[in-house]
Design a protein around this motif. Structure first.
Motif, mmCIF file in Angstrom:
data_model
loop_
_atom_site.group_PDB
_atom_site.id
_atom_site.type_symbol
_atom_site.label_atom_id
_atom_site.label_comp_id
_atom_site.label_asym_id
_atom_site.label_seq_id
_atom_site.Cartn_x
_atom_site.Cartn_y
_atom_site.Cartn_z
ATOM 1 N N ASP A 53 -6.045 -9.656 10.457
ATOM 2 C CA ASP A 53 -6.522 -8.821 10.068
ATOM 3 C C ASP A 53 -6.556 -7.202 11.200
ATOM 4 O OD1 ASP A 53 -8.217 -9.035 7.968
ATOM 5 O OD2 ASP A 53 -9.694 -9.755 9.246
ATOM 6 N N GLN A 63 -1.423 -0.190 8.902
ATOM 7 C CA GLN A 63 -2.439 0.525 8.776
ATOM 8 C C GLN A 63 -2.165 2.273 9.357
ATOM 9 O OE1 GLN A 63 -4.212 1.301 5.922
ATOM 10 N NE2 GLN A 63 -3.664 3.517 6.632
ATOM 11 N N ALA A 64 -2.778 1.844 11.349
ATOM 12 C CA ALA A 64 -2.093 2.889 11.909
ATOM 13 C C ALA A 64 -1.079 3.465 11.969
ATOM 14 C CB ALA A 64 -1.923 2.610 13.087
ATOM 15 N N LYS A 82 0.503 -1.026 -0.168
ATOM 16 C CA LYS A 82 0.004 0.223 0.421
ATOM 17 C C LYS A 82 0.502 1.275 -0.322
ATOM 18 C CE LYS A 82 -3.793 -2.280 0.385
ATOM 19 N NZ LYS A 82 -4.590 -2.231 -1.020
ATOM 20 N N GLN A 119 0.641 -4.638 3.846
ATOM 21 C CA GLN A 119 -0.703 -5.675 4.407
ATOM 22 C C GLN A 119 -0.996 -7.284 4.039
ATOM 23 O OE1 GLN A 119 -3.811 -3.204 5.716
ATOM 24 N NE2 GLN A 119 -2.067 -3.354 6.196
ATOM 25 N N ALA A 145 1.358 3.901 9.614
ATOM 26 C CA ALA A 145 1.233 5.027 8.211
ATOM 27 C C ALA A 145 0.619 5.739 8.787
ATOM 28 C CB ALA A 145 1.017 3.568 6.898
ATOM 29 N N ASP A 146 -0.675 5.348 9.217
ATOM 30 C CA ASP A 146 -1.053 6.956 9.757
ATOM 31 C C ASP A 146 -0.539 8.389 10.742
ATOM 32 O OD1 ASP A 146 -3.012 5.985 7.443
ATOM 33 O OD2 ASP A 146 -4.527 5.081 9.695
ATOM 34 N N ASP A 179 0.993 5.476 -0.146
ATOM 35 C CA ASP A 179 0.316 7.446 -0.248
ATOM 36 C C ASP A 179 1.531 8.005 -0.100
ATOM 37 O OD1 ASP A 179 -1.002 9.150 -0.002
ATOM 38 O OD2 ASP A 179 -2.222 8.803 2.616
ATOM 39 N N GLN A 186 5.365 4.128 2.347
ATOM 40 C CA GLN A 186 4.355 2.698 1.390
ATOM 41 C C GLN A 186 4.474 1.663 3.082
ATOM 42 O OE1 GLN A 186 6.592 0.718 -2.103
ATOM 43 N NE2 GLN A 186 7.748 2.592 -1.131
ATOM 44 N N TYR A 187 3.252 0.871 2.687
ATOM 45 C CA TYR A 187 3.370 -0.261 3.916
ATOM 46 C C TYR A 187 3.160 -1.625 3.501
ATOM 47 C CZ TYR A 187 -1.506 1.772 4.264
ATOM 48 O OH TYR A 187 -2.560 2.163 3.752
ATOM 49 N N ASN A 210 -3.309 -6.177 10.197
ATOM 50 C CA ASN A 210 -2.622 -4.928 9.010
ATOM 51 C C ASN A 210 -3.685 -3.415 9.426
ATOM 52 O OD1 ASN A 210 -1.642 -6.614 6.717
ATOM 53 N ND2 ASN A 210 -4.293 -7.101 6.582
ATOM 54 N N ALA A 211 -4.035 -4.075 10.194
ATOM 55 C CA ALA A 211 -4.938 -2.604 11.149
ATOM 56 C C ALA A 211 -3.916 -1.881 11.769
ATOM 57 C CB ALA A 211 -5.579 -3.106 12.345
#
Length: 361
Positions: free
Chosen positions: A198, A205-206, A169, A187, A208-209, A171, A184-185, A201-202
């Motif tokens: 899951d 994602q956190a 992923k 998943q 990266a945020d 951004d 980039q991260y 992955n969460a």
């Protein structure tokens, strides 16, 4: 001085890297491809390669620094990988059932399942034949590479990786030609325990945020300091990652966080995570060290031994790892690392110390 203060030496690190345990992977975090004239640097000579009980002489060569290159045809003939060469774009592609890696002649930019990264060595074409950096390529494709000194034999063995696929992923945010944020991260897809994947992955994602929020805040803070009437200034914030271990229901990786806002060089740090794919939980250093109550003393002694062997010029003597020491898994070792300036000058990069997992049994 508190060791951790070395990793929060710049304003960004104070906001983002506090708690990071932070080598030469800096080129991997660069934001543009570099070219490398390796045609005259690789000295061609047959390689002796052992795959299982099969000993082969294959086309290859070495650089002056000892890096090994292998002919592209070897990968398809002996390892069963699918290879292709696009003469129009000068692109090499190597594929297995779950991975596709592409690279360009004399470019240090690579892509693995759309994950873009940079490495010190590029593919090269010599006398019409394509040669690839053997260790870099095969480790990415799921093989373990060894070397027998006495007989000068390279050993190649497939790794039994976890039955999953890692997707990429990304951004980005661009303010101007020299103000940009790229992230980039990874998943996980296709893992049987979806609840665990899951959860992981969460978490990723956190992370990266969090990086993106810190990058935007840094850009805003610098804009306020410089003022809108001042000339534009460089500001790069790049987050990449490296998967180091994907076996035995464990996944280990580290993020590479690179920032540059002018000056002689940028600043980079690593943020590592190792996960249990059966639970989705992040593992501690003691847990990967077989829960050995003496894990710290075992690691400390091994680090002191390796420091003596390498004769590093340290900023101050090493005494002990921290409770939140950075680490990652690789092959049959746990690798402990220290950030920039933590014990050594910037020129030595991030210091890494592999410790055999067998030491904790």
């Amino acid at each position: 001085m508190n060791k951790k203060m070395f990793t929060i030496k710049v304003a960004l690190a104070a906001a983002l890297l506090a708690g990071f345990s932070g080598s030469a992977l800096l080129p991997q975090t660069s934001v543009r491809a570099e070219t490398y004239s390796a045609d005259q640097e690789v000295q061609l000579a047959p390689l002796r390669i052992q795959i299982g009980d099969q000993l082969l002489d294959v086309p290859g060569g070495k650089t002056k620094e000892g890096d090994t290159y292998v002919g592209l045809a070897f990968l398809s003939k002996q390892l069963g990988l699918t290879t292709s060469w696009d003469s129009a774009t000068k692109t090499v592609t190597v594929s297995s059932p779950h991975k596709t890696m592409s690279m360009h002649n004399q470019s240090t930019e690579y892509a693995l399942n759309d994950h873009k990264f940079y490495a010190p060595l590029p593919p090269v074409i010599i006398e019409g034949t394509t040669y690839l950096p053997l260790r870099l390529l095969l480790e990415q494709m799921g093989y373990k590479i060894g070397y027998i000194d006495q007989s000068h034999i390279v050993t190649i063995a497939p790794i039994q990786e976890n039955e999953l696929k890692l997707t990429n992923k990304s951004d980005s945010l661009t303010k101007s030609d020299n103000r940009r944020i790229t992230l980039q991260y990874p998943q996980i897809e296709g893992w049987a325990n979806t609840a665990a994947s899951d959860k992981i992955n969460a978490f990723l994602q956190a992370e990266a945020d969090k990086y993106k929020a810190a990058a935007i805040q840094q850009l805003n803070d610098l804009s306020e300091v410089i003022g809108s009437t001042e000339p534009d200034f460089p500001n790069t914030f790049d987050v990449n990652y490296k998967i180091t271990y994907n076996q035995d229901h464990k996944l280990s990786l580290y993020f590479i966080v690179y920032t540059f806002s002018g000056g002689a060089h940028g600043f980079y740090a690593w943020d590592s995570h190792t996960f249990d794919l059966d639970t989705g939980n992040e593992l501690t250093l003691q847990q990967v060290a077989s829960n050995n109550p003496q894990y710290k003393s075992i690691i400390n002694e091994e680090i002191k031994k390796q420091l003596k062997e390498h004769d590093y010029e340290l900023i101050e003597p090493f005494e002990s790892i921290r409770n939140d020491q950075g680490f990652y898994l690789k092959d049959d070792t746990v690798v402990v690392y220290f950030g920039l300036y933590e014990y050594a000058p910037y020129a030595l990069g991030i210091l890494e110390f592999p410790v055999p997992l067998s030491a904790f049994k």
